[in-house]
Design a protein around this motif. Structure first.
Motif, mmCIF file in Angstrom:
data_model
loop_
_atom_site.group_PDB
_atom_site.id
_atom_site.type_symbol
_atom_site.label_atom_id
_atom_site.label_comp_id
_atom_site.label_asym_id
_atom_site.label_seq_id
_atom_site.Cartn_x
_atom_site.Cartn_y
_atom_site.Cartn_z
ATOM 1 N N VAL A 1 0.858 -1.181 0.000
ATOM 2 C CA VAL A 1 0.000 0.000 0.000
ATOM 3 C C VAL A 1 0.889 1.224 0.000
ATOM 4 C CG1 VAL A 1 -1.757 1.284 1.259
ATOM 5 C CG2 VAL A 1 -1.859 -1.212 1.188
ATOM 6 N N LEU A 2 0.779 2.039 -1.061
ATOM 7 C CA LEU A 2 1.600 3.236 -1.201
ATOM 8 C C LEU A 2 0.999 4.426 -0.474
ATOM 9 C CD1 LEU A 2 2.472 2.933 -4.998
ATOM 10 C CD2 LEU A 2 3.851 2.203 -3.045
ATOM 11 N N ARG A 3 -0.312 4.524 -0.458
ATOM 12 C CA ARG A 3 -0.989 5.610 0.251
ATOM 13 C C ARG A 3 -2.430 5.194 0.485
ATOM 14 N NH1 ARG A 3 -3.591 9.567 -3.515
ATOM 15 N NH2 ARG A 3 -3.443 8.728 -5.628
ATOM 16 N N MET A 4 -3.030 5.807 1.481
ATOM 17 C CA MET A 4 -4.417 5.507 1.822
ATOM 18 C C MET A 4 -5.314 6.654 1.371
ATOM 19 S SD MET A 4 -4.746 2.543 3.175
ATOM 20 C CE MET A 4 -6.315 2.658 4.064
ATOM 21 N N PRO A 5 -6.530 6.336 0.943
ATOM 22 C CA PRO A 5 -7.454 7.399 0.556
ATOM 23 C C PRO A 5 -7.874 8.218 1.765
ATOM 24 C CG PRO A 5 -8.577 5.290 0.594
ATOM 25 C CD PRO A 5 -7.126 4.992 0.797
ATOM 26 N N GLU A 6 -8.251 9.460 1.508
ATOM 27 C CA GLU A 6 -8.760 10.302 2.589
ATOM 28 C C GLU A 6 -10.094 9.759 3.069
ATOM 29 O OE1 GLU A 6 -9.004 14.222 1.118
ATOM 30 O OE2 GLU A 6 -6.857 14.406 0.688
#
Length: 230
Positions: free
Chosen positions: A66-71
């Protein structure tokens, strides 16, 4: 902007990695999202890859990062709080309808035979090959039937089907479909050697092939191998 299912999937993958350190299987993701088939998971993963929320780690099975999580807000498609217009109502109804069961098999173009030894004429004829969706990553793919034994040490045998992702660039050490002088194609390891391009076999009985860069065009990178047993 993510759809609700994309948002649910990236959260599920992130939670499982935090809990166990291992990515969930396609079957576990299918069950967690209440999908009808694993091809639906495949499409969601590809969409998340394209949006750079996750990436697949090369040369490892079931390896997702996982590179980034959604807001928490504003990143998921939701139904409008106000009364929708007639057009919006049709869109909401379409989204709320359960998806039809998807097929786990995808058909990709089969462009004939490719040499894993001496180059042969490229892309003979055109047909379709049914491939399990889980074998394909993001991007456009095609298949070539392998002819020859120069890649046997890489586990690529005569009669195998090479599953190839279309691209015109490659890094050193990747297995590529190389089109030589716009007429012959071969499956080899791609390497740069000074001002030359070197195409390496995976069989000591064969010698590397060296060409000027203008003689070689990358037609794709190997994504996987499909083998039939009679």
């Amino acid at each position: 902007m993510l759809t609700r299912k994309q948002h649910e999937l990236v959260c599920f993958i992130n939670d499982r990695l935090a809990e166990t350190g291992v990515s969930p299987s396609f079957e576990e993701m299918k069950d967690a999202l209440d999908l009808k088939s694993k091809s639906g998971v495949h499409r969601l993963i590809s969409a998340l890859e394209e949006r750079q929320f996750i990436r697949r780690l090369p040369n490892r099975a079931r390896a997702l990062e996982v590179l980034r999580m959604p807001e928490r807000s504003g990143s998921v498609m939701t139904r409008a709080a106000t009364m929708p217009s007639a057009r919006d109502d049709r869109e909401v109804s379409t989204r709320s309808t359960p998806p039809a069961p998807a097929n786990d098999v995808i058909e990709i173009p089969l462009h004939g035979r490719i040499a894993a030894g001496v180059p042969i004429e490229a892309f003979e004829g055109s047909a379709m090959l049914a491939v399990p969706a889980a074998l394909l990553g993001a991007g456009e793919h095609y298949a070539l039937e392998v002819a020859g034994d120069s890649m046997v040490d890489a586990g690529i045998l005569d009669g195998d089907f090479a599953l190839v992702r279309r691209t015109d660039v490659a890094r050193d050490g990747e297995i590529v479909v190389a089109l030589i002088e716009d007429s012959e194609a071969t499956l080899k390891y791609f390497r740069r050697e000074g001002a030359m391009v070197r195409l390496d076999p995976a069989n000591r009985a064969y010698d590397p092939q060296r060409y000027a860069p203008a003689q070689v065009r990358i037609q794709g990178k190997l994504s996987g191998i499909l083998r039939r047993y009679d």
